[in-house]
Design an enzyme around this catalytic site. Structure first.
Site, mmCIF file in Angstrom:
data_model
loop_
_atom_site.group_PDB
_atom_site.id
_atom_site.type_symbol
_atom_site.label_atom_id
_atom_site.label_comp_id
_atom_site.label_asym_id
_atom_site.label_seq_id
_atom_site.Cartn_x
_atom_site.Cartn_y
_atom_site.Cartn_z
ATOM 1 N N GLY A 94 -1.784 -2.111 -0.085
ATOM 2 C CA GLY A 94 -1.294 -2.135 1.287
ATOM 3 C C GLY A 94 -2.435 -1.710 2.191
ATOM 4 O O GLY A 94 -3.053 -0.658 1.978
ATOM 5 N N GLN A 126 5.078 -7.312 -5.842
ATOM 6 C CA GLN A 126 5.229 -6.153 -4.957
ATOM 7 C C GLN A 126 6.622 -6.107 -4.331
ATOM 8 O O GLN A 126 7.134 -5.038 -4.006
ATOM 9 C CB GLN A 126 4.182 -6.180 -3.835
ATOM 10 C CG GLN A 126 2.759 -5.973 -4.304
ATOM 11 C CD GLN A 126 2.032 -7.278 -4.505
ATOM 12 O OE1 GLN A 126 2.636 -8.291 -4.860
ATOM 13 N NE2 GLN A 126 0.728 -7.285 -4.286
ATOM 14 N N ASP A 154 -3.150 -7.975 6.430
ATOM 15 C CA ASP A 154 -4.331 -7.285 5.913
ATOM 16 C C ASP A 154 -5.534 -7.454 6.830
ATOM 17 O O ASP A 154 -6.421 -6.611 6.857
ATOM 18 C CB ASP A 154 -4.658 -7.796 4.512
ATOM 19 C CG ASP A 154 -3.654 -7.282 3.501
ATOM 20 O OD1 ASP A 154 -4.004 -6.347 2.765
ATOM 21 O OD2 ASP A 154 -2.513 -7.780 3.462
#
Length: 317
Positions: free
Chosen positions: A55, A180, A221
């Site tokens: 993350g 995830q 990201d």
């Protein structure tokens, strides 16, 4: 009735007395809750590369603590910066945190501050985005307390919406190949009693067509200056599907994830993960395993940040 959802577990713990970083090993969830301890910058970098912690915001915080440990224990600081910067290439928060801390006299103090600030900005981001989320919300990867300092970005928007008393149900994409969604987001939702249904990634279109999805929300990201958004592989697919079905598509974007020096999505480096994470049985079969894809800005309804909501009519440029 309002409810405040707060994660009972934190993914990142730091002890100033022992200069030790403890990370919840996210590779073992949900079956096992185990913290691993790290005492050098190299160990911290390896934890990032091997996805003990993942993350974008959490990676930045972890790298900052890696620098603090290196400074306190007298490591070569240039080398510490180098190994941490190289640990994962796509998330811009990593370099943002390293550059923010690298010239500080007391890096430990600043790392603790970066961690604390992340939780506060996530709550602001969540508050700014809560208004958009009601009913069925489709979510990819994990963007919650596990992926950040706490609360979360996209999942933080969900937490904040629920805290306002909104009726909301999360549909969690499993998020192949690292799962995830099925391992981490479902676990967070279970911990915090957030209503959640797990789906395979390939079910997203059918779910949208059924009328059960009122919004899609994802983290990021790295966001290029033109709004092109790199996020977990599969995000682009969801954006295309959302456009076809007339469903709004939101990105939870901390301002530290906006890379103003990166003109477009074509300039974002995309990490490729090891083939074995996807498949390992047949040696003569090739594997393409990018960890991220880039969603063109035109498919994003809004980018929700701690500073406010950005749209194509109200842009940061």
């Amino acid at each position: 009735s309002t409810r405040e959802a707060t994660m009972t577990l934190t993914a990142i713990k730091y002890s100033p007395t022992t200069s030790t970083l403890s990370l919840l090993d996210q590779r073992l969830l949900p079956e096992k809750t185990q913290y691993n301890e790290y005492k050098t910058a190299q160990e911290v970098a390896s934890a990032i590369t091997s996805m003990v912690v993942r993350g974008a915001p959490a990676i930045g915080i972890t790298a900052a603590y890696g620098m603090a440990i290196a400074q306190k224990t007298g490591e070569d600081m240039a080398e510490a910066y180098r190994v941490l910067a190289a640990s994962r290439p796509t998330a811009v928060n990593l370099k943002w945190a390293l550059d923010r801390i690298k010239n500080e006299d007391n890096m430990e103090e600043v790392a603790i501050l970066i961690h604390k600030e992340d939780i506060e900005l996530n709550k602001k981001l969540g508050g700014n985005g809560a208004q958009f989320l009601k009913g069925g919300v489709l979510h990819i990867c994990n963007t919650g307390a596990l992926a950040t300092g706490g609360h979360g970005t996209a999942l933080g928007m969900i937490r904040s919406s629920l805290a306002l008393g909104n009726d909301l149900h999360v549909f969690a994409c499993e998020t192949r190949p690292y799962n995830q969604g099925s391992r981490l987001t479902t676990w967070e939702c279970s911990q915090d009693k957030i209503p959640c249904t797990l789906i395979a990634d390939s079910m997203a279109a059918a779910l949208m067509a059924s009328g059960k999805v009122s919004a899609v929300v994802a983290g990021c990201d790295r966001v290029a200056n033109n709004g092109d958004t790199a996020n977990k592989i599969g995000t682009y697919s969801l954006a295309v599907l959302a456009k076809y079905h007339g469903i709004p598509f939101y990105i939870g974007m901390p301002m530290s994830t906006l890379d103003r020096s990166c003109p477009t999505g074509a300039d974002i480096p995309i990490e490729e993960r090891p083939a074995k994470e996807l498949f390992s049985a047949l040696p003569d079969i090739g594997v393409w395993n990018p960890a991220f894809d880039v969603t063109p800005a035109e498919l994003v309804t809004a980018w929700v940040s701690e500073e406010g909501v950005w749209t194509k009519d109200h842009f940061w440029c």
